[in-house]
Design a protein around this motif. Structure first.
Motif, PDB file in Angstrom:
ATOM      1  N   ILE B 287      14.474  -3.608   4.475  1.00 32.99           N
ATOM      2  CA  ILE B 287      13.389  -4.108   3.626  1.00 32.99           C
ATOM      3  C   ILE B 287      13.146  -3.115   2.480  1.00 32.99           C
ATOM      4  CG2 ILE B 287      10.923  -4.697   3.521  1.00 32.99           C
ATOM      5  CD1 ILE B 287      11.122  -5.498   6.509  1.00 32.99           C
ATOM      6  N   VAL B 288      13.086  -3.663   1.271  1.00 32.41           N
ATOM      7  CA  VAL B 288      12.757  -2.871   0.086  1.00 32.41           C
ATOM      8  C   VAL B 288      11.440  -3.401  -0.464  1.00 32.41           C
ATOM      9  CG1 VAL B 288      13.432  -2.434  -2.325  1.00 32.41           C
ATOM     10  CG2 VAL B 288      15.172  -2.375  -0.504  1.00 32.41           C
ATOM     11  N   ALA B 289      10.543  -2.504  -0.871  1.00 31.17           N
ATOM     12  CA  ALA B 289       9.283  -2.961  -1.464  1.00 31.17           C
ATOM     13  C   ALA B 289       9.029  -2.244  -2.788  1.00 31.17           C
ATOM     14  CB  ALA B 289       8.124  -2.693  -0.509  1.00 31.17           C
ATOM     15  N   ILE B 290       8.550  -3.023  -3.738  1.00 31.76           N
ATOM     16  CA  ILE B 290       8.131  -2.461  -5.022  1.00 31.76           C
ATOM     17  C   ILE B 290       6.693  -2.905  -5.251  1.00 31.76           C
ATOM     18  CG2 ILE B 290       8.584  -2.363  -7.515  1.00 31.76           C
ATOM     19  CD1 ILE B 290      11.479  -3.387  -6.755  1.00 31.76           C
ATOM     20  N   ASN B 291       5.780  -1.917  -5.367  1.00 36.52           N
ATOM     21  CA  ASN B 291       4.365  -2.232  -5.494  1.00 36.52           C
ATOM     22  C   ASN B 291       3.704  -1.062  -6.209  1.00 36.52           C
ATOM     23  OD1 ASN B 291       1.485  -2.555  -4.824  1.00 36.52           O
ATOM     24  ND2 ASN B 291       2.226  -4.184  -3.461  1.00 36.52           N
ATOM     25  N   LYS B 292       2.707  -1.363  -7.048  1.00 40.32           N
ATOM     26  CA  LYS B 292       2.102  -0.262  -7.809  1.00 40.32           C
ATOM     27  C   LYS B 292       1.096   0.538  -6.981  1.00 40.32           C
ATOM     28  CE  LYS B 292      -1.776  -2.693  -9.846  1.00 40.32           C
ATOM     29  NZ  LYS B 292      -2.360  -3.344 -10.994  1.00 40.32           N
ATOM     30  N   ASP B 293       0.704  -0.034  -5.827  1.00 44.00           N
ATOM     31  CA  ASP B 293      -0.297   0.625  -4.986  1.00 44.00           C
ATOM     32  C   ASP B 293       0.408   1.313  -3.818  1.00 44.00           C
ATOM     33  OD1 ASP B 293      -2.302   1.339  -3.267  1.00 44.00           O
ATOM     34  OD2 ASP B 293      -2.957  -0.721  -2.842  1.00 44.00           O
ATOM     35  N   LYS B 294       0.393   2.638  -3.806  1.00 44.41           N
ATOM     36  CA  LYS B 294       1.162   3.328  -2.762  1.00 44.41           C
ATOM     37  C   LYS B 294       0.567   3.130  -1.375  1.00 44.41           C
ATOM     38  CE  LYS B 294      -0.501   8.170  -2.959  1.00 44.41           C
ATOM     39  NZ  LYS B 294      -1.898   7.900  -3.314  1.00 44.41           N
ATOM     40  N   GLU B 295      -0.681   2.631  -1.310  1.00 42.26           N
ATOM     41  CA  GLU B 295      -1.320   2.362  -0.018  1.00 42.26           C
ATOM     42  C   GLU B 295      -1.033   0.941   0.489  1.00 42.26           C
ATOM     43  OE1 GLU B 295      -2.810   4.740   1.530  1.00 42.26           O
ATOM     44  OE2 GLU B 295      -2.766   6.151  -0.165  1.00 42.26           O
ATOM     45  N   ALA B 296      -0.300   0.136  -0.280  1.00 43.17           N
ATOM     46  CA  ALA B 296      -0.077  -1.262   0.130  1.00 43.17           C
ATOM     47  C   ALA B 296       0.609  -1.307   1.500  1.00 43.17           C
ATOM     48  CB  ALA B 296       0.776  -1.988  -0.911  1.00 43.17           C
ATOM     49  N   PRO B 297       0.126  -2.166   2.406  1.00 44.52           N
ATOM     50  CA  PRO B 297       0.684  -2.211   3.769  1.00 44.52           C
ATOM     51  C   PRO B 297       2.180  -2.538   3.820  1.00 44.52           C
ATOM     52  CG  PRO B 297      -1.175  -3.759   3.529  1.00 44.52           C
ATOM     53  CD  PRO B 297      -1.033  -3.050   2.228  1.00 44.52           C
ATOM     54  N   ILE B 298       2.711  -3.164   2.791  1.00 45.31           N
ATOM     55  CA  ILE B 298       4.143  -3.492   2.793  1.00 45.31           C
ATOM     56  C   ILE B 298       4.988  -2.225   2.937  1.00 45.31           C
ATOM     57  CG2 ILE B 298       4.439  -3.430   0.240  1.00 45.31           C
ATOM     58  CD1 ILE B 298       6.080  -6.064   2.486  1.00 45.31           C
ATOM     59  N   PHE B 299       4.476  -1.092   2.435  1.00 49.99           N
ATOM     60  CA  PHE B 299       5.255   0.153   2.520  1.00 49.99           C
ATOM     61  C   PHE B 299       5.401   0.650   3.965  1.00 49.99           C
ATOM     62  CE2 PHE B 299       4.000   0.833  -2.088  1.00 49.99           C
ATOM     63  CZ  PHE B 299       5.277   0.606  -2.578  1.00 49.99           C
ATOM     64  N   LYS B 300       4.530   0.162   4.857  1.00 46.91           N
ATOM     65  CA  LYS B 300       4.634   0.569   6.272  1.00 46.91           C
ATOM     66  C   LYS B 300       5.872  -0.026   6.935  1.00 46.91           C
ATOM     67  CE  LYS B 300      -0.051   1.750   7.504  1.00 46.91           C
ATOM     68  NZ  LYS B 300      -0.885   1.099   6.455  1.00 46.91           N
ATOM     69  N   VAL B 301       6.329  -1.175   6.423  1.00 47.00           N
ATOM     70  CA  VAL B 301       7.510  -1.796   7.035  1.00 47.00           C
ATOM     71  C   VAL B 301       8.757  -1.669   6.165  1.00 47.00           C
ATOM     72  CG1 VAL B 301       6.192  -3.461   8.411  1.00 47.00           C
ATOM     73  CG2 VAL B 301       6.986  -4.108   6.115  1.00 47.00           C
ATOM     74  N   ALA B 302       8.591  -1.117   4.961  1.00 47.98           N
ATOM     75  CA  ALA B 302       9.727  -1.066   4.036  1.00 47.98           C
ATOM     76  C   ALA B 302      10.603   0.155   4.331  1.00 47.98           C
ATOM     77  CB  ALA B 302       9.222  -1.008   2.596  1.00 47.98           C
ATOM     78  N   ASP B 303      11.899  -0.060   4.475  1.00 47.17           N
ATOM     79  CA  ASP B 303      12.813   1.066   4.671  1.00 47.17           C
ATOM     80  C   ASP B 303      12.838   1.920   3.408  1.00 47.17           C
ATOM     81  OD1 ASP B 303      14.254   0.272   7.305  1.00 47.17           O
ATOM     82  OD2 ASP B 303      14.158  -1.554   6.113  1.00 47.17           O
ATOM     83  N   TYR B 304      12.781   1.241   2.261  1.00 47.22           N
ATOM     84  CA  TYR B 304      12.794   1.954   0.976  1.00 47.22           C
ATOM     85  C   TYR B 304      11.699   1.383   0.084  1.00 47.22           C
ATOM     86  CZ  TYR B 304      17.537   2.602   2.771  1.00 47.22           C
ATOM     87  OH  TYR B 304      18.615   2.858   3.565  1.00 47.22           O
ATOM     88  N   GLY B 305      10.774   2.224  -0.341  1.00 48.00           N
ATOM     89  CA  GLY B 305       9.705   1.769  -1.221  1.00 48.00           C
ATOM     90  C   GLY B 305       9.761   2.456  -2.565  1.00 48.00           C
TER      91      GLY B 305
END
Ligand SMILES: Cc1cc2nc3c(=O)[nH]c(=O)nc-3n(C[C@H](O)[C@H](O)[C@H](O)COP(=O)(O)OP(=O)(O)OC[C@H]3O[C@@H](n4cnc5c(N)ncnc54)[C@H](O)[C@@H]3O)c2cc1C
Ligand SMILES: Nc1ncnc2c1ncn2[C@@H]1O[C@H](COP(=O)(O)O)[C@@H](O)[C@H]1O
Lengths: 250, 327
Positions: B287-305
């Motif tokens: 899982i890769v995530a791109i988000n401007k908020d470093k606290e976004a919960p998606i980063f908890k499951v993303a292998d690479y953010g």
């Protein structure tokens, strides 16, 4: 129109789950329970159809122990006219058994439309609605994302994988509701008061032989903690390198 | 030793990926009973029998072909009636289908008609004496259940992608059956609206690029499309916020009340990572995530953010992926 809606009592999908010591159930302490999500859409769809037609009756059914009465009251506080509780000590993970109990009760009900959720949150099975239709010998229209009924027939849209299907069907019919049809309303205070006085009938559920049973429940392995590799477009080169060398997906 | 009947799903005259996965699951199950036969049920318009060979290649011993003009569409009631009639004659240990749009519809019909227990969306099947023991992710993938299905026969639907189709060649015999008529009132298909051409289905794609409200507008969704194009044969998904706003159709929605997917690579663009969204994609391999908020919960499951503005990061990533795939 006379519409029945079958609803299941399920825990709030936002909850964090723990397995009970028995290993075959979830630990219910602290969990909030409500109408299962898709069945909630079905209740709303039924109410809207009858409101638009300016009449009719919406009856809600649930199979389970006494705690499902709370769920039935919730549906009545949204606007359902009456409720039938089909009492069973437990709700087995046997969708056909539940369908048999519902069909036995719905058979003589004289309904034009019987609505279900596409699948319940807990069982995530999608069995009960379609199986009930077969037992009743009426058409089943599954996973419907748009619905209209008039003049003894219905029109629906079904989402397929990467396509959609527009179908037509005669009434009476079973329809299983997907997202898209309607979002459930919040009960008004007046609705909550009125629901307390609406009729709720309890009868034993005729589940028949239960052939699917829970052997074990476990939590799936957690994903390894995520990692942030950098900020802004500058991090793209490192991402592509990791996708090529580490994840090997590029 | 017992035989297994499997529904070989087709659409537009072609066997679907899930058909081969179901045949593989049926093969494993038949082998686990001590070496029974796999009978694949293939329904379609005249000429569909040409697909029988492909089923033999994946382990079908017999292909039961039902050709009928009405089977050019998914004629659910008569397909169910035809399979049920055949199953009654067959003493099958199980009827296996895919947990796809068609399989979800047919499975409970067969269970009710034949009075068989049913287990849906199964990821593993084992035989323990006269019980089938299956694994089924329930509670929107948050709890893994193991179910015991008792009795001499059962209906089992398998989760797409859970069984990898493998070749196990047999010289499949073909047998023809006539279509059984639907017994009562039926659902009539008026129209099939095909989705975006040239993209694989979300359930079949190796790579999914998915967009959320962080893209800010329907127009910006073209950044998602372009990244999907750069990956080659990628599918495009969306969050409920996006389908609610009508930027994308509901059929693109991934999550608890949308599609549940497990691609090799899932790229989440401007997606917060609400629990209902994660329920639909947490089993993705990478899982890769791109988000401007470093606290976004998606980063908890993303292998690479990557923390950043999607409007800047995504075009750069698209260019880099294109470049990487060229060499
Ligand atoms: C019963 C129920 C069922 C549901 N089912 C589903 C489902 O199946 N699927 C689903 O997806 N949701 C579902 N939801 C909704 C879910 O709770 C969330 O509301 C939804 O997933 C949010 O979508 P989003 O991430 O696109 O939007 P938001 O939560 O609004 O997130 C947008 C994100 O974009 C980021 N962002 C904003 N601007 C930028 C920028 N310029 N660059 C980078 N990042 C930016 C923000 O930091 C934010 O994290 C369900 C809800 C309920 C109650
Ligand atoms: N115990 C129950 N009582 C009433 N309705 C139910 C029950 N279980 C399931 N249903 C209905 O059937 C739908 C599908 O459930 P399932 O087949 O378990 O995924 C649910 O959304 C409900 O509408």
């Amino acid at each position: 129109m006379k519409i029945a809606v079958c609803i299941k009592r399920t825990p709030d999908s936002e909850s964090r789950f723990k397995i009970a010591p028995s290993g075959v159930a979830i630990d219910e302490t602290g969990l909030k329970f409500d109408i299962d999500d898709f069945a909630g859409y079905a209740v709303e769809a039924a109410l809207q159809i009858n409101e638009k037609a300016g009449g009719g009756e919406t009856v809600v059914y649930a199979v389970g122990p006494d705690n499902v009465q709370e769920t039935l009251r919730k549906a009545m506080s949204m606007g359902a006219d009456r409720a039938v509780h089909l009492k069973a000590d437990i709700v087995p993970p046997d969708g056909l058994a539940i369908a048999k109990a519902l069909a036995a009760e719905l058979k003589e009900g004289g309904y034009d439309l019987v609505l279900f959720g596409k699948q319940a949150f807990d069982s995530s099975a999608g069995v009960v609605g379609t199986a009930t239709a077969e037992l009743l010998g009426i058409p089943a229209v599954t996973a419907v994302s748009a619905l209209s009924v008039a003049g003894g027939k219905g029109d629906a849209r079904r989402e397929l994988e990467g396509a959609a299907e527009l179908v037509e069907f005669p009434l009476p019919a079973v329809v299983t509701i997907d997202e898209g049809v309607a979002r459930p309303r919040y009960p008004s205070l007046k609705g909550i008061m009125a629901a307390k006085k609406k009729p709720l009938e309890t009868k034993p559920a005729q589940l028949g032989a239960v052939r699917v049973t829970m052997k074990k429940m476990e939590l799936p392995p957690e994903r390894p903690a995520g990692r942030i590799i950098g900020e802004g477009p500058a991090a793209v080169a490192e991402l592509v390198r990791l996708l090529q060398t580490e994840a090997k997906v590029l | 030793m017992a035989n297994v009947l499997v529904f070989a799903e087709t659409r537009g005259g072609e066997l679907r990926k899930v058909a081969f996965e179901a045949v593989t699951a049926a093969r494993q199950l038949a082998d686990a009973t001590g070496g029974g036969e796999v009978h694949a049920f293939l329904a379609g318009p005249a000429g569909i029998s040409a697909k029988a060979e492909q089923l033999g290649k994946h382990g079908a011993d017999v292909v039961i072909v039902a050709e009928s003009a009405e089977f050019a569409q998914f004629a659910r009631e008569s397909i169910a009636a035809t399979i049920a009639d055949r199953a009654k004659a067959g003493a099958y240990r199980a009827i296996v289908l895919g947990f796809s749009a068609q399989g979800r519809d047919l499975g409970p019909r067969l269970a009710a008609r034949l009075d068989l227990p049913i287990a849906s969306d199964v990821t593993e099947i084992a035989v323990e004496g006269d019980t089938l023991v299956v694994k089924h992710p329930a509670y929107a993938n948050k709890v893994t259940t193991t179910l015991a299905v008792s009795g001499p026969s059962a209906v089992i639907s398998v989760r797409p992608s859970a069984f990898t189709a493998v070749e196990a060649p047999r010289s499949a015999k073909t047998e023809t059956v006539s279509a059984s008529p639907a017994s009562g009132a039926t659902v009539t298909v008026k129209e099939v609206i095909e989705g975006a051409k040239g993209r694989p289905d979300l359930g079949e794609a190796q790579v999914i690029v998915s967009g959320g409200r962080g893209l800010k507008s329907a127009e910006n969704f073209k950044l998602v499309e372009e990244l999907a194009d750069a990956f080659g044969n990628a599918a495009v998904g969306a969050t409920r916020a996006v389908t609610d706003d009508g930027w994308r159709p509901h059929s693109d929605q991934i999550g608890q009340t949308g599609r549940q997917v497990s691609p090799q690579l899932y790229v989440a663009i401007g997606i917060s990572g609400a629990i209902q969204h994660i329920a639909g994609m947490r089993t993705s391999k990478t899982i890769v995530a791109i988000n401007k908020d470093k606290e976004a919960p998606i980063f908890k499951v993303a292998d690479y953010g990557i923390v950043g503005d999607v409007l800047e990061v995504v075009p750069a990533l698209t260019a880099a992926v294109r470049e990487a795939r060229k060499s």
